[in-house]
Design an enzyme around this catalytic site. Structure first.
Site, PDB file in Angstrom:
ATOM      1  N   ARG A 108      44.597  35.563  37.773  1.00  0.00           N
ATOM      2  CA  ARG A 108      43.698  36.547  38.093  1.00  0.00           C
ATOM      3  C   ARG A 108      42.899  36.575  37.227  1.00  0.00           C
ATOM      4  NH1 ARG A 108      45.079  34.508  41.877  1.00  0.00           N
ATOM      5  NH2 ARG A 108      46.001  35.456  44.284  1.00  0.00           N
ATOM      6  N   HIS A 114      37.993  28.547  39.162  1.00  0.00           N
ATOM      7  CA  HIS A 114      39.329  29.361  40.111  1.00  0.00           C
ATOM      8  C   HIS A 114      39.826  27.646  40.597  1.00  0.00           C
ATOM      9  CE1 HIS A 114      41.150  32.826  41.861  1.00  0.00           C
ATOM     10  NE2 HIS A 114      41.920  32.080  41.750  1.00  0.00           N
TER      11      HIS A 114
END
Length: 307
Positions: A222, A270
């Site tokens: 993250r 991502h």
């Protein structure tokens, strides 16, 4: 009983279509369409707007549509009586492992460097590393981390991990007391930690200082794990050789961000591993049926641990 899908990426309709094609008898709604709020017992969410769940008086389960649940834990409007679940998917773990291994080999063989050379029509050779030259340290040995560790071991890499408990077959360093020792012998650091209050901003200057000179950092967990300015400082100072980053504190990455164009920082949007509806839908429907029967749900998140 009914399901509502809450996403902000334009994919809710696609997920609804797949769910309905698998189980036509379950009422399934998108958040943006008219639906009976009192009938909703399960919410399928990904980066949902905070506060959007409090309008469902009979909500019993909030199901993350991915492996991460930090965005759910950050929503203070979710009652303690509501069960939170996440995705546990072997396909997701395999995809993540393949991606990280690709980043590792790219670093060892200087592929980003040669990609920049190609655009500049430059012909310069750079000494490369072999797997025997590096020790890979994995922060976080959940399903994703364990899969990666075993795949790397199978390919002949030296692998070690950092976690809260020892994992069979993986040389494991435990908790804060063994973090410095773990870092001091890690030449390629991979972050696969869950994002919790304890791990937020863990990838900072003080941690990077404990890595050997020329260590390389890969963050596929993250964006909240990384203090971005600290990484830039440590790469620009020469202590770190570079980084591969797939996650960021703000996504999409702002156009004026200093990561763009940095010669030693490799950026991807991502995409290290993406949840596949085909593999996840059966988990969702099984938990829906368990919820209807009052049975224990699968892949329940510990609210105290945050994962």
């Amino acid at each position: 009983m009914a399901i509502v899908i809450i996403r902000q990426d334009g994919k809710a309709s696609h997920w609804k279509e797949i769910l309905l094609s698998t189980s036509k008898n379950i009422p399934i709604y998108e958040f943006g369409e008219e639906h009976p709020k009192e009938d909703i017992t399960m919410a399928l969410v990904w980066q949902h707007p905070k506060g959007s769940l409090k309008q469902y008086p009979n909500l019993k389960c909030v199901a993350s549509m991915g492996a991460g649940v930090d965005f759910i834990m950050a929503d203070s409007d979710i009652s303690e009586n509501i069960t939170i679940t996440r995705v546990v998917d072997p396909m997701l773990a395999n995809d993540m492992s393949e991606f990280v291994i690709a980043c590792i080999y790219s670093h060892l063989k200087n592929l980003s460097f040669y990609g920049q050379q190609e655009s500049q029509k430059s012909w310069t050779r750079k000494e490369y590393l072999s797997k025997e030259d590096v020790t890979i340290g994995i922060m976080g040995l959940g399903e994703l981390g364990r899969t990666l560790a075993k795949d790397l071991q199978h390919q002949g890499f030296q692998v070690q991990g950092w976690a809260n408990s020892r994992k069979e077959g993986i040389h494991t360093f435990l908790g804060k007391k063994e973090l410095t020792q773990f870092l001091s012998t890690t030449s390629i650091l991979v972050c696969l930690l869950p994002l919790t209050e304890d791990t937020r901003n863990i990838l900072d200057k003080e941690l990077f200082k404990k890595l050997p000179k020329d260590a390389y950092v890969i963050n596929v967990a993250r964006g909240g794990h990384l203090v971005e300015k600290d990484l830039l400082n440590m790469v620009d100072s020469g202590h770190l050789s570079g980084a591969s980053l797939d996650v960021f504190s703000q996504e999409p990455l702002p156009q004026d961000h200093p990561f763009w164009g940095h010669p030693n920082i490799h950026i991807t949007p991502h995409i290290a591993s993406i949840s596949s509806p085909k593999s996840i839908v059966p988990q969702i429907l099984e938990n829906y049926n368990r919820l209807a029967k009052g049975e224990q749900l699968k892949n329940v998140v510990s609210t105290s641990k945050g994962y």
